[in-house]
Scaffold this motif. Structure first.
Motif, PDB file in Angstrom:
ATOM      1  N   VAL A 164     -13.432  22.335 -34.252  1.00 17.15           N
ATOM      2  CA  VAL A 164     -13.279  21.288 -35.284  1.00 17.15           C
ATOM      3  C   VAL A 164     -12.769  20.084 -34.536  1.00 17.15           C
ATOM      4  O   VAL A 164     -12.918  18.793 -35.038  1.00 17.15           O
ATOM      5  N   LYS A 165     -11.844  20.097 -33.987  1.00 15.08           N
ATOM      6  CA  LYS A 165     -10.957  18.956 -33.136  1.00 15.08           C
ATOM      7  C   LYS A 165     -12.072  18.175 -32.198  1.00 15.08           C
ATOM      8  O   LYS A 165     -12.017  16.884 -32.351  1.00 15.08           O
ATOM      9  N   ALA A 166     -12.846  18.915 -31.568  1.00 11.54           N
ATOM     10  CA  ALA A 166     -13.620  18.318 -30.649  1.00 11.54           C
ATOM     11  C   ALA A 166     -14.768  17.686 -31.490  1.00 11.54           C
ATOM     12  O   ALA A 166     -15.252  16.611 -31.153  1.00 11.54           O
ATOM     13  N   TYR A 167     -15.317  18.093 -32.881  1.00  8.47           N
ATOM     14  CA  TYR A 167     -16.358  17.420 -33.594  1.00  8.47           C
ATOM     15  C   TYR A 167     -15.524  16.097 -34.224  1.00  8.47           C
ATOM     16  O   TYR A 167     -15.987  15.071 -34.171  1.00  8.47           O
ATOM     17  N   TRP A 168     -14.146  16.201 -34.503  1.00  5.48           N
ATOM     18  CA  TRP A 168     -13.423  14.838 -34.821  1.00  5.48           C
ATOM     19  C   TRP A 168     -13.341  14.055 -33.769  1.00  5.48           C
ATOM     20  O   TRP A 168     -13.037  12.639 -34.189  1.00  5.48           O
ATOM     21  N   ASP A 169     -13.759  14.391 -32.565  1.00  6.99           N
ATOM     22  CA  ASP A 169     -13.611  13.199 -31.367  1.00  6.99           C
ATOM     23  C   ASP A 169     -14.900  12.781 -31.124  1.00  6.99           C
ATOM     24  O   ASP A 169     -15.360  12.060 -29.955  1.00  6.99           O
ATOM     25  N   THR A 170     -16.060  13.375 -31.923  1.00  9.33           N
ATOM     26  CA  THR A 170     -17.409  12.979 -31.573  1.00  9.33           C
ATOM     27  C   THR A 170     -17.608  11.384 -31.412  1.00  9.33           C
ATOM     28  O   THR A 170     -18.252  10.938 -30.180  1.00  9.33           O
ATOM     29  N   TRP A 171     -17.090  10.697 -32.247  1.00  4.14           N
ATOM     30  CA  TRP A 171     -17.189   9.194 -31.993  1.00  4.14           C
ATOM     31  C   TRP A 171     -15.690   8.661 -31.428  1.00  4.14           C
ATOM     32  O   TRP A 171     -14.550   8.941 -32.208  1.00  4.14           O
ATOM     33  N   GLU A 172     -15.778   7.699 -30.822  1.00 10.66           N
ATOM     34  CA  GLU A 172     -14.500   6.889 -30.383  1.00 10.66           C
ATOM     35  C   GLU A 172     -14.254   5.952 -31.382  1.00 10.66           C
ATOM     36  O   GLU A 172     -14.971   5.684 -32.419  1.00 10.66           O
ATOM     37  N   ASP A 173     -12.815   5.453 -31.572  1.00 11.95           N
ATOM     38  CA  ASP A 173     -12.340   4.696 -32.604  1.00 11.95           C
ATOM     39  C   ASP A 173     -13.013   3.564 -32.758  1.00 11.95           C
ATOM     40  O   ASP A 173     -13.396   3.347 -33.835  1.00 11.95           O
ATOM     41  N   ASP A 174     -13.592   2.931 -31.933  1.00 10.36           N
ATOM     42  CA  ASP A 174     -14.308   1.544 -32.059  1.00 10.36           C
ATOM     43  C   ASP A 174     -15.639   1.649 -31.543  1.00 10.36           C
ATOM     44  O   ASP A 174     -16.555   0.917 -31.322  1.00 10.36           O
ATOM     45  N   GLY A 205     -24.365  19.454 -30.455  1.00  7.93           N
ATOM     46  CA  GLY A 205     -24.462  18.349 -31.696  1.00  7.93           C
ATOM     47  C   GLY A 205     -23.154  17.630 -31.646  1.00  7.93           C
ATOM     48  O   GLY A 205     -22.761  17.121 -30.689  1.00  7.93           O
ATOM     49  N   GLY A 206     -23.021  17.107 -32.914  1.00 12.57           N
ATOM     50  CA  GLY A 206     -21.804  15.932 -32.989  1.00 12.57           C
ATOM     51  C   GLY A 206     -21.834  15.863 -34.653  1.00 12.57           C
ATOM     52  O   GLY A 206     -22.407  16.242 -35.506  1.00 12.57           O
ATOM     53  N   LEU A 207     -20.556  15.314 -34.960  1.00 12.38           N
ATOM     54  CA  LEU A 207     -20.382  14.902 -36.287  1.00 12.38           C
ATOM     55  C   LEU A 207     -20.781  13.693 -36.776  1.00 12.38           C
ATOM     56  O   LEU A 207     -20.908  12.704 -36.119  1.00 12.38           O
ATOM     57  N   ASN A 208     -21.520  13.567 -37.928  1.00 11.80           N
ATOM     58  CA  ASN A 208     -22.276  12.508 -38.348  1.00 11.80           C
ATOM     59  C   ASN A 208     -21.444  11.638 -39.250  1.00 11.80           C
ATOM     60  O   ASN A 208     -21.731  11.304 -40.474  1.00 11.80           O
ATOM     61  N   VAL A 209     -20.197  11.484 -39.043  1.00 10.00           N
ATOM     62  CA  VAL A 209     -19.344  10.386 -39.822  1.00 10.00           C
ATOM     63  C   VAL A 209     -18.356   9.896 -38.528  1.00 10.00           C
ATOM     64  O   VAL A 209     -17.947  10.464 -37.728  1.00 10.00           O
ATOM     65  N   ALA A 210     -18.203   8.629 -38.638  1.00 15.18           N
ATOM     66  CA  ALA A 210     -17.264   8.039 -37.963  1.00 15.18           C
ATOM     67  C   ALA A 210     -15.809   8.737 -37.897  1.00 15.18           C
ATOM     68  O   ALA A 210     -15.406   9.280 -38.795  1.00 15.18           O
ATOM     69  N   ARG A 211     -15.006   8.372 -36.582  1.00 11.56           N
ATOM     70  CA  ARG A 211     -13.796   8.963 -36.348  1.00 11.56           C
ATOM     71  C   ARG A 211     -12.909   8.548 -37.861  1.00 11.56           C
ATOM     72  O   ARG A 211     -12.881   7.464 -38.069  1.00 11.56           O
ATOM     73  N   SER A 212     -12.113   9.473 -38.315  1.00 15.45           N
ATOM     74  CA  SER A 212     -11.276   9.075 -39.425  1.00 15.45           C
ATOM     75  C   SER A 212     -10.041   8.250 -39.390  1.00 15.45           C
ATOM     76  O   SER A 212      -9.609   8.588 -37.983  1.00 15.45           O
ATOM     77  N   PRO A 213      -9.430   7.949 -40.133  1.00 20.61           N
ATOM     78  CA  PRO A 213      -8.090   7.287 -40.093  1.00 20.61           C
ATOM     79  C   PRO A 213      -7.070   7.677 -39.327  1.00 20.61           C
ATOM     80  O   PRO A 213      -6.334   7.237 -38.575  1.00 20.61           O
ATOM     81  N   GLN A 214      -6.799   8.937 -39.602  1.00 24.63           N
ATOM     82  CA  GLN A 214      -6.049   9.726 -38.805  1.00 24.63           C
ATOM     83  C   GLN A 214      -6.381  10.233 -37.361  1.00 24.63           C
ATOM     84  O   GLN A 214      -5.491  10.922 -36.671  1.00 24.63           O
TER      85      GLN A 214
END
Length: 443
Positions: A164-174, A205-214
């Protein structure tokens, strides 16, 4: 020198956690599925500056002894946590929003996507309670006869959390730049594939939503077994504390925080919240009278059934006013280890079944006293290093919650032990937790 600020989380059930809370005249019938009720309660908690509104959950209902379970509706009727928290996110501004989703029955991608989306919707106020599920009713809803063994469930949970944490890092913040001139919505170099081949999960695969605020929503964990403690020490940021005495609670606190160094973690990045419940009155007698009235509304067979559930054996055939035979204690537990051990100790003490069933409340100390006495206890508990705050299973609504907010919290604020405003914009900010860096980002 400023005092350490107590962290408060409400462990929410619509009519309260006391078995008879729903029977009080003030309890709202149908609250379990009334989203307006949830919203009002969350807003009231926000008035009291609670850090977290938390929904415990199980993906199951009981399928037997329904003539007895009808006497206490907890977990038999209620809204799904992610759906509820999404609604609450739109009607609150500051309070954290936590919910349970099981690693035993839900896929890491779905967990990651739901909580990331909710973190966006709430602007960074979300927490995921990592559980392995602890009853066979849930197993049967997902095609199994029984839960897998305790150790295997925690092994799977550890792998699930890491994925789950790896998915949350799919996208860098910027990563998302929205460059219209060059037709680039995102920078492809800041997208990172999740390629995982493990014992329980194999994904590419990867997460299809930008990295979240937290970055990562806050992780909650409750395991009290050795496997649970190790998972918490490695991954969690809020943990349910155990121990009904100061000595046992401090031992748990020191043990758990002492395990963090091996994972390179700072103890300040970890809040242990002790279970605490109080019935508050204008005098001690008033509080005791309120509590005894609540207790009088609990049918004896219901209290025994709750005990049987956590001991993982049926005690309904035993006489109420005799000790429980020691041979009725199962040799091992595959569900909640901490509750199983607590009940075993009570049985070994020689108390009668009635005494055990009417006093047992999953390790939470039910205090009866004035607001001043409750505030004294809470301060003493935290100052002694027994916990960083409290996970509070409010007994009944609205009266019990109002007593905390209107009577106890002002005393703590006056003493400097509780905040007078929210200081951050995210749950991490308010709890003093660092925002995790993206594992793939340069540097």
């Amino acid at each position: 020198m400023s005092k350490k600020k107590i962290v408060l989380s409400c462990l929410f059930q619509a009519n309260g956690y006391h078995k008879a809370g729903w029977r009080l005249p003030e309890a709202e019938a149908g609250a379990d599925t009334n989203i307006d009720y949830y919203i009002r309660t969350a807003q009231r908690l926000e008035e009291g500056l609670f850090d977290l509104f938390f929904i415990a959950d199980t993906p199951a209902t009981r399928t037997e002894y329904l003539d007895t379970w009808t006497k206490s509706p907890i977990y038999q009727n209620g809204l799904e946590p992610i759906t509820v928290l999404t609604a609450l996110a739109l009607h609150t501004k500051h309070i954290g929003l936590g919910g349970t989703v099981s690693t035993s029955f839900f896929e890491p991608f779905n967990i990651a996507r739901q909580f990331a989306a909710l973190d966006h919707i709430s602007k960074g106020r979300v927490a995921w309670n990592v559980v392995t599920s602890a009853n066979d009713y849930a197993a049967r809803n997902f095609g199994l006869e029984r839960l897998p063994p305790h150790g295997e469930r925690y092994e799977k949970a550890k792998e699930c959390v890491e994925l789950v944490k790896a998915y949350w890092d799919t996208w860098e913040d910027d990563a998302f730049i929205f460059d219209k001139a060059n037709a680039m919505q995102f920078d492809p170099n800041k997208y990172h594939v999740v390629d995982h081949q493990g014992k329980f999960f194999k994904v590419y695969g990867g997460l299809n939503v930008a990295r979240s605020p937290q970055g990562h929503p806050v992780i909650i964990q409750a395991g009290a077994s050795d496997a649970g403690k190790e998972l918490a020490a490695e991954t969690a940021e809020i943990v349910f504390g155990t121990g009904s005495s100061m000595e046992s609670a401090k031992a748990f606190y020191d043990d758990l925080k002492g395990r963090m160094a091996k994972y390179g973690r700072d103890t300040s990045q970890f809040n242990i919240l002790s279970g605490f419940d109080a019935v508050i009155g204008d005098t001690e007698k008033d509080a005791e009278d309120k509590f005894q009235y609540l207790q009088s509304l609990v049918p004896p067979e219901l209290a025994v059934l709750y005990l049987s559930m956590d001991l993982e054996t049926n005690l309904l055939d035993l006489p109420l006013d005799e000790p429980v035979p020691l041979d009725r204690i199962p040799k091992t537990s595959n569900n909640h280890t901490i509750y199983f051990n607590q009940i075993s100790e009570l049985i070994n003490s020689g108390r009668t079944l009635r005494e055990i069933s009417t006093t047992y409340r999953r390790g939470n100390r039910v205090m009866r006293g004035t607001a001043e006495q409750v505030a004294d206890f809470m301060e003493k508990w935290v100052d002694a290093g027994c916990g960083d705050g409290f996970m509070m299973p409010i007994g009944y609504y609205p009266g019990n919650l109002d007593d905390y907010i209107d009577k106890v919290i002002p005393i703590l604020q006056e003493r400097g032990s509780y905040k007078t405003e929210y200081t951050g914009t995210t749950l991490r900010d308010n709890l003093g937790l660092i925002r995790p860096a993206n594992r793939y980002a340069a540097g």
